[in-house]
Write a protein that holds these residues in place. Sequence first.
Motif, PDB file in Angstrom:
ATOM      1  N   PRO A  22       0.804  -1.235   0.000  1.00 18.66           N
ATOM      2  CA  PRO A  22       0.000   0.000   0.000  1.00 18.66           C
ATOM      3  C   PRO A  22       0.831   1.278   0.000  1.00 18.66           C
ATOM      4  N   ASP A  23       2.018   1.230   0.643  1.00 18.51           N
ATOM      5  CA  ASP A  23       2.835   2.451   0.723  1.00 18.51           C
ATOM      6  C   ASP A  23       4.015   2.410  -0.247  1.00 18.51           C
ATOM      7  N   GLY A  24       4.137   1.333  -1.051  1.00 18.35           N
ATOM      8  CA  GLY A  24       5.229   1.218  -2.020  1.00 18.35           C
ATOM      9  C   GLY A  24       6.590   0.977  -1.391  1.00 18.35           C
ATOM     10  N   LYS A  25       6.627   0.616  -0.116  1.00 12.06           N
ATOM     11  CA  LYS A  25       7.915   0.503   0.574  1.00 12.06           C
ATOM     12  C   LYS A  25       8.366  -0.933   0.810  1.00 12.06           C
ATOM     13  N   GLN A  26       7.524  -1.901   0.478  1.00 13.67           N
ATOM     14  CA  GLN A  26       7.924  -3.299   0.676  1.00 13.67           C
ATOM     15  C   GLN A  26       8.723  -3.786  -0.532  1.00 13.67           C
ATOM     16  N   ASP A  27       9.563  -4.787  -0.277  1.00 14.16           N
ATOM     17  CA  ASP A  27      10.333  -5.368  -1.377  1.00 14.16           C
ATOM     18  C   ASP A  27       9.414  -6.083  -2.358  1.00 14.16           C
ATOM     19  N   PHE A  28       9.723  -5.991  -3.627  1.00 17.22           N
ATOM     20  CA  PHE A  28       8.979  -6.741  -4.651  1.00 17.22           C
ATOM     21  C   PHE A  28       9.899  -6.950  -5.845  1.00 17.22           C
ATOM     22  N   ASP A  29       9.502  -7.837  -6.737  1.00 14.57           N
ATOM     23  CA  ASP A  29      10.319  -8.138  -7.916  1.00 14.57           C
ATOM     24  C   ASP A  29      10.141  -7.012  -8.932  1.00 14.57           C
ATOM     25  N   GLN A  30      11.050  -6.041  -8.875  1.00 15.37           N
ATOM     26  CA  GLN A  30      10.913  -4.843  -9.718  1.00 15.37           C
ATOM     27  C   GLN A  30      10.959  -5.188 -11.201  1.00 15.37           C
ATOM     28  N   ILE A  31      11.849  -6.101 -11.583  1.00 12.71           N
ATOM     29  CA  ILE A  31      12.036  -6.423 -12.999  1.00 12.71           C
ATOM     30  C   ILE A  31      10.784  -7.080 -13.568  1.00 12.71           C
ATOM     31  N   LYS A  32      10.264  -8.078 -12.859  1.00 10.22           N
ATOM     32  CA  LYS A  32       9.056  -8.779 -13.313  1.00 10.22           C
ATOM     33  C   LYS A  32       7.875  -7.803 -13.410  1.00 10.22           C
ATOM     34  N   SER A  33       7.741  -6.981 -12.382  1.00  9.17           N
ATOM     35  CA  SER A  33       6.627  -6.033 -12.338  1.00  9.17           C
ATOM     36  C   SER A  33       6.730  -4.997 -13.454  1.00  9.17           C
ATOM     37  N   PHE A  34       7.946  -4.476 -13.656  1.00  4.15           N
ATOM     38  CA  PHE A  34       8.130  -3.469 -14.699  1.00  4.15           C
ATOM     39  C   PHE A  34       7.795  -4.038 -16.073  1.00  4.15           C
ATOM     40  N   ARG A  35       8.223  -5.261 -16.343  1.00  2.00           N
ATOM     41  CA  ARG A  35       7.966  -5.851 -17.663  1.00  2.00           C
ATOM     42  C   ARG A  35       6.473  -6.031 -17.898  1.00  2.00           C
ATOM     43  N   ARG A  36       5.740  -6.297 -16.852  1.00  2.00           N
ATOM     44  CA  ARG A  36       4.278  -6.404 -16.997  1.00  2.00           C
ATOM     45  C   ARG A  36       3.674  -5.020 -17.245  1.00  2.00           C
ATOM     46  N   PHE A  37       4.221  -4.026 -16.568  1.00  3.77           N
ATOM     47  CA  PHE A  37       3.766  -2.652 -16.824  1.00  3.77           C
ATOM     48  C   PHE A  37       4.019  -2.253 -18.270  1.00  3.77           C
ATOM     49  N   LEU A  38       5.152  -2.689 -18.809  1.00  2.00           N
ATOM     50  CA  LEU A  38       5.496  -2.372 -20.201  1.00  2.00           C
ATOM     51  C   LEU A  38       4.441  -2.919 -21.167  1.00  2.00           C
ATOM     52  N   LEU A  39       3.937  -4.109 -20.877  1.00  2.33           N
ATOM     53  CA  LEU A  39       2.841  -4.676 -21.677  1.00  2.33           C
ATOM     54  C   LEU A  39       1.615  -3.771 -21.618  1.00  2.33           C
ATOM     55  N   PHE A  40       1.301  -3.308 -20.409  1.00  2.00           N
ATOM     56  CA  PHE A  40       0.164  -2.399 -20.231  1.00  2.00           C
ATOM     57  C   PHE A  40       0.373  -1.100 -21.013  1.00  2.00           C
ATOM     58  N   ALA A  41       1.585  -0.518 -20.896  1.00  2.00           N
ATOM     59  CA  ALA A  41       1.871   0.740 -21.609  1.00  2.00           C
ATOM     60  C   ALA A  41       1.694   0.538 -23.113  1.00  2.00           C
ATOM     61  N   ARG A  42       2.201  -0.587 -23.635  1.00  2.00           N
ATOM     62  CA  ARG A  42       2.040  -0.894 -25.054  1.00  2.00           C
ATOM     63  C   ARG A  42       0.557  -1.008 -25.422  1.00  2.00           C
ATOM     64  N   ASP A  43      -0.220  -1.689 -24.581  1.00  2.00           N
ATOM     65  CA  ASP A  43      -1.648  -1.863 -24.869  1.00  2.00           C
ATOM     66  C   ASP A  43      -2.370  -0.519 -24.931  1.00  2.00           C
ATOM     67  N   THR A  44      -2.010   0.395 -24.026  1.00  2.00           N
ATOM     68  CA  THR A  44      -2.678   1.714 -24.020  1.00  2.00           C
ATOM     69  C   THR A  44      -2.300   2.508 -25.264  1.00  2.00           C
ATOM     70  N   ILE A  45      -1.039   2.398 -25.686  1.00  2.00           N
ATOM     71  CA  ILE A  45      -0.570   3.186 -26.832  1.00  2.00           C
ATOM     72  C   ILE A  45      -1.041   2.563 -28.148  1.00  2.00           C
ATOM     73  N   ARG A  46      -0.997   1.246 -28.234  1.00  2.00           N
ATOM     74  CA  ARG A  46      -1.326   0.567 -29.482  1.00  2.00           C
ATOM     75  C   ARG A  46      -2.833   0.466 -29.706  1.00  2.00           C
ATOM     76  N   TRP A  47      -3.550   0.101 -28.645  1.00  2.00           N
ATOM     77  CA  TRP A  47      -4.988  -0.163 -28.804  1.00  2.00           C
ATOM     78  C   TRP A  47      -5.883   0.723 -27.931  1.00  2.00           C
ATOM     79  N   ARG A  48      -5.266   1.625 -27.166  1.00  2.00           N
ATOM     80  CA  ARG A  48      -6.033   2.509 -26.271  1.00  2.00           C
ATOM     81  C   ARG A  48      -6.904   1.722 -25.299  1.00  2.00           C
TER      82      ARG A  48
END
Length: 272
Positions: A122-148
Amino acid sequence: MGFPGTWMTQSESVVYRVVPKCACSTIGQIMYYSDHGAFFDGDIHDAKGGMHKWALEDSQPMITSNVKAHQSYAFTCVRNPYTRILSSFFDKICGIQRNGKRYRGNLVPLLIQKYGIDVGGPDGKQDFDQIKSFRRFLLFARDTIRWRRPMDPDIHWSAMSGHVSTFIVNGGTYDKIVWTEKFNDGMEDVMKAIETPHAVNIADIPRFNESEGHGPKRAHPVEDYFDDLSMHLVREIYKRDFDLFKYDFDNPGNKMPIAEIDLDEVHKKLGD
């Protein structure tokens, strides 16, 4: 359509087309200081006076007449697409914003649910797999740009060339495009080319990174976040940015530009 994202000093010494995540807070404060001899107290994006902004209705006629007649020196600033999209992820997706809330309300819950992204609790301060999470975000960013979908692309991760082009398409001309990675050199060129009510020594200007501290620190080198598939997605989204602003697509670890920007090429390719 006019000139969205365009700021101009009250003295009309200079015009700037904002590109999100490309030193815009610092540039805005430099412009403000050059007119008033002091920095704006707060985030320059919140300033409702002391500078002309397209978002302020009273400023629009002055910005329009200035830009269309190219009365003032005009510039923008760009950044390596790899570091820009990473910065957007840590600031906007993982971070808590100035108002104490998540960016765009239900955006992060949507990403957690639909894309399986982790943002460090909730506060963004816990450890998490940044690389895995970022790559999933990249898919989302592509979806918003490519298909809105599942939503329109956000200004913080839509291509820089899209922001830069509206200024040209509607009748503006750039005199300079500054690289964030060579910020002092670029801004010194801008300052030498204009006359301001107050002198600005770029070397003495603090960095106004308003997004700093919103999200977790990046735990790995830039190149670790981009595997072959991620680079393919980045090329799909930002190919024009790499080509026009001369960044190194083949090496995510090299944030520096690899050639000079050709302003004629930028105006020609983005002016259609």
